[in-house]
Design a protein around this motif. Structure first.
Motif, PDB file in Angstrom:
ATOM      1  N   GLY A  12       0.817  -1.203   0.000  1.00 38.12           N
ATOM      2  CA  GLY A  12       0.000   0.000   0.000  1.00 38.12           C
ATOM      3  C   GLY A  12       0.852   1.254   0.000  1.00 38.12           C
ATOM      4  O   GLY A  12       2.028   1.242  -0.377  1.00 38.12           O
ATOM      5  N   MET A  13       0.278   2.355   0.468  1.00 37.93           N
ATOM      6  CA  MET A  13       0.942   3.654   0.410  1.00 37.93           C
ATOM      7  C   MET A  13       2.278   3.659   1.145  1.00 37.93           C
ATOM      8  O   MET A  13       3.315   4.023   0.580  1.00 37.93           O
ATOM      9  N   ALA A  14       2.287   3.244   2.410  1.00 38.31           N
ATOM     10  CA  ALA A  14       3.527   3.265   3.183  1.00 38.31           C
ATOM     11  C   ALA A  14       4.493   2.183   2.713  1.00 38.31           C
ATOM     12  O   ALA A  14       5.718   2.376   2.733  1.00 38.31           O
ATOM     13  N   GLY A  15       3.967   1.025   2.291  1.00 38.31           N
ATOM     14  CA  GLY A  15       4.825  -0.020   1.769  1.00 38.31           C
ATOM     15  C   GLY A  15       5.584   0.450   0.546  1.00 38.31           C
ATOM     16  O   GLY A  15       6.772   0.138   0.362  1.00 38.31           O
ATOM     17  N   ARG A  16       4.924   1.213  -0.303  1.00 42.02           N
ATOM     18  CA  ARG A  16       5.588   1.756  -1.483  1.00 42.02           C
ATOM     19  C   ARG A  16       6.664   2.771  -1.086  1.00 42.02           C
ATOM     20  O   ARG A  16       7.694   2.889  -1.768  1.00 42.02           O
ATOM     21  N   ALA A  17       6.429   3.510  -0.018  1.00 40.62           N
ATOM     22  CA  ALA A  17       7.455   4.443   0.455  1.00 40.62           C
ATOM     23  C   ALA A  17       8.704   3.685   0.890  1.00 40.62           C
ATOM     24  O   ALA A  17       9.836   4.114   0.614  1.00 40.62           O
ATOM     25  N   HIS A  18       8.523   2.557   1.585  1.00 37.02           N
ATOM     26  CA  HIS A  18       9.677   1.735   1.954  1.00 37.02           C
ATOM     27  C   HIS A  18      10.355   1.172   0.711  1.00 37.02           C
ATOM     28  O   HIS A  18      11.587   1.145   0.615  1.00 37.02           O
ATOM     29  N   ALA A  19       9.556   0.701  -0.248  1.00 36.93           N
ATOM     30  CA  ALA A  19      10.119   0.150  -1.476  1.00 36.93           C
ATOM     31  C   ALA A  19      10.964   1.186  -2.206  1.00 36.93           C
ATOM     32  O   ALA A  19      12.094   0.905  -2.641  1.00 36.93           O
ATOM     33  N   ALA A  20      10.425   2.389  -2.338  1.00 33.33           N
ATOM     34  CA  ALA A  20      11.166   3.458  -3.002  1.00 33.33           C
ATOM     35  C   ALA A  20      12.423   3.825  -2.217  1.00 33.33           C
ATOM     36  O   ALA A  20      13.471   4.138  -2.802  1.00 33.33           O
ATOM     37  N   GLY A  21      12.315   3.770  -0.874  1.00 28.85           N
ATOM     38  CA  GLY A  21      13.476   4.069  -0.042  1.00 28.85           C
ATOM     39  C   GLY A  21      14.607   3.083  -0.257  1.00 28.85           C
ATOM     40  O   GLY A  21      15.783   3.459  -0.374  1.00 28.85           O
TER      41      GLY A  21
END
Length: 389
Positions: A12-21
């Motif tokens: 989801g939204m936060a998971g994608r932030a971790h992925a991008a990080g």
């Protein structure tokens, strides 16, 4: 160690932030570090997992997070799912020998958090909590000024987390609206604000005046999976909201300083309104996440005719900017996504034994955050002051 294989649970939204990080982590700071391999992203909604896999370059998508437990190519995992699922996943991953970065709040209750911290203590794995705003260059610069005594003794911390993601009554019911008092905006965004308050001003010793209110007491049930706070197709049914939309309280720090806090997920027109002011006997500082590349500062140094609260543009003289941005010059600016990059870089650096960056928050610090949340809940129930050990 030549490389570290990472996985993310939650697309989801936060998971994608971790992925991008993780995808950007190898581009910042020094090159004398292991490569970061994006191995797997897991989500029960397979379409979301596959979408994230393609967007961020993971080697595979998984429908069941348990597939990561025996995966020899996965060294470290970000847990980015509903709070009530954190404990089971983190304990299983640690037992399987994985390093774990768990989103805040660490768990649903102090009891669960303590069990997770105990599980971490039984291993030699890195167990970290995602208090992402610690990685803000501006916040870290303010902390450095406070630590150096350049603002004198702290007198007052005023913080607010004002968001509008739940202001529209058509926003669908999700896991964020489950649980009792204190599991709403207090746990969701207040966990960040409470962590920043202690990160800047030291330990809180008591909480007073807790108050909660729920403005929208039922929400439409979505027909399928949702990402973040977005609207989608609805079933026509409604589910009860079980936690708070607004929370307020005060705190007393060990230094004697006072803290005032205001949280809302129904603050119209404020998509991400995290901000604070710190007032000391010799100066003050302020930060607003809607202007992340700057902070406000005052001290007695300028002459009286031009003194006041002045704007400081973040640049290479401040933490994480030099080597942390493609254009690491003054005034170039940055966003929240960069903070995830710094956080993920620190996490994999800890695994590799590289100590250039500060370490991520520990599970014990995550438990501390849960203790503060439970003190606010107890204060709201009793209407009194609740000591914090």
């Amino acid at each position: 160690m030549t490389s570290i294989g990472v996985a993310v649970i939650g697309a989801g939204m936060a998971g994608r932030a971790h992925a991008a990080g993780y995808r950007s982590a190898g581009t910042v700071f020094g090159l004398d570090r292991p490569d970061v391999r994006l191995v797997a992203i897991a989500d029960v909604t397979t379409s979301l997992a596959e979408d994230a896999r393609r967007r961020y370059g993971f080697e595979r998508a998984e429908a069941d997070w348990r597939a990561l437990l025996d995966a020899g190519d996965v060294d470290a995992v970000s847990v980015v799912v509903a709070n009530q699922l954190h404990r089971e996943m983190a304990e299983a991953l640690l037992a399987a020998g994985k390093h774990v970065l768990c989103e805040k709040p660490l768990a649903q209750t102090v009891t669960d958090g303590e069990a997770m911290a105990a599980a971490a203590a039984r291993t030699d794995r890195v167990a970290a909590v995602g208090f992402t705003y610690r990685w803000s260059p501006a916040v870290s610069a303010i902390r450095a000024e406070l630590t150096a005594g350049n603002l004198g003794d702290v007198v007052h911390f005023n913080g607010h987390g004002w968001y509008d993601y739940a202001a529209d009554p058509r926003t669908p019911w999700t896991w964020r609206y489950r649980g009792g008092p204190g599991t709403g905006v207090l746990a969701d965004t207040g966990s960040h604000l409470l962590d920043l308050a202690e990160y800047l001003c030291g330990p809180v010793v008591s909480i007073s005046g807790g108050a909660f209110t729920t403005v929208i007491d039922r929400r439409p049930v979505p027909a399928g999976p949702t990402i973040g706070h977005t609207r989608g197709e609805l079933t026509g049914e409604y589910a009860a909201v079980e936690n708070e939309d607004v929370a307020t309280f005060t705190a007393r720090f060990v230094s004697g300083a006072l803290g005032t806090f205001s949280l809302s997920r129904v603050a119209h027109g404020l998509p991400n309104g995290l901000a604070f002011e710190v007032f000391g006997t010799g100066g003050s500082a302020a930060f607003d996440l809607q202007r992340p590349g700057e902070f406000r500062f005052s001290d007695p140094a300028p002459r009286a005719t031009v003194n006041g609260h002045r704007r400081v543009l973040v640049g290479p003289a401040h933490p994480y900017v030099a080597g942390g941005l493609p254009m690491d010059a003054p005034g170039q600016g940055h966003g929240v996504a960069d903070l995830f990059t710094y956080q993920e870089r620190s996490f994999v650096d800890q695994i590799a034994g590289v100590k250039e960056l500060p370490p991520c928050a520990t599970f014990d610090e995550g438990v501390r955050g849960l203790e503060l949340i439970e003190a606010v809940i107890a204060s709201a129930r009793s209407g009194g002051s609740v000591p914090v050990a």
